[in-house]
Design a protein around this motif. Structure first.
Motif, short mmCIF file in Angstrom:
data_model
loop_
_atom_site.label_atom_id
_atom_site.label_comp_id
_atom_site.label_asym_id
_atom_site.label_seq_id
_atom_site.Cartn_x
_atom_site.Cartn_y
_atom_site.Cartn_z
N GLU A 49 -34.45 -39.36 30.98
CA GLU A 49 -35.17 -38.39 30.29
C GLU A 49 -35.77 -37.35 31.69
N ARG A 102 -32.96 -32.14 24.19
CA ARG A 102 -33.77 -32.69 23.28
C ARG A 102 -34.73 -31.52 22.64
N SER A 103 -35.21 -30.64 23.70
CA SER A 103 -36.24 -29.44 23.02
C SER A 103 -35.75 -28.27 24.18
N ARG A 150 -31.49 -27.86 20.70
CA ARG A 150 -31.78 -29.03 20.61
C ARG A 150 -30.54 -29.86 20.04
N ASP A 151 -30.38 -31.05 20.51
CA ASP A 151 -29.43 -31.99 20.13
C ASP A 151 -28.08 -31.70 20.60
N HIS A 202 -25.11 -35.82 17.20
CA HIS A 202 -25.67 -36.17 18.18
C HIS A 202 -24.81 -37.27 19.03
#
Length: 152
Positions: free
Chosen positions: A25, A48-49, A71-72, A6
């Protein structure tokens, strides 16, 4: 899959705060077009997702999906290299949660802080190298005799 490392883990601990301070975010609905091939690369994201597909224009046809990120993973690296134009397009597959960064602000941080800059360039270079390797394996599976020869 590209590197699972990450972005924040790639940063020295004392530099992470500089990035988290500018991170935003974001929640992106399904079928959100994030950028277009050839347009100005002014942001990047850490997913993130959810999933985002990278696609490339094909004259006379629909854009071809070249990779799916999840993700990541880092979404976007064209922002780091002049002329700061996207090499692909990108669209969300379903809802996506991500951390968004303003590329101009991050480039300025990289210039003003050589330690942060070196860590950022290294992270992006490792991501690009991993994706090139993954592409090579996919091409061998498609076009090589008996596939790539890698264990399943």
């Amino acid at each position: 899959m590209a590197t699972s490392r990450h972005l924040f883990h790639a940063m020295p601990p004392d530099r992470r705060r500089r990035l988290t301070d500018i991170a935003v975010e974001v929640s992106l609905p399904r079928a959100t077009r994030l950028f277009e091939e050839g347009h100005r690369a002014d942001h990047f994201w850490i997913i993130r997702s959810g999933q985002v597909v990278l696609d490339q224009r094909v004259p006379g046809r629909r854009a071809a999906v070249v990779e799916t990120l999840g993700r990541d993973e880092l979404l976007g690296w064209s922002w780091l290299f002049p002329p700061y134009l996207w090499h692909f397009g990108a669209e969300t597959v379903g809802p996506v949660e991500a951390v968004e960064f303003d590329a101009k602000v991050v480039r300025a941080l990289c210039e003003s802080d050589p330690i942060l800059g070196r860590a950022m360039y290294r992270y992006v270079a490792e991501t690009v190298a991993d994706r090139l390797h993954d592409t090579r394996v996919r091409l061998l599976d498609l076009y090589g005799p008996q596939g790539s020869g890698l264990d399943p």
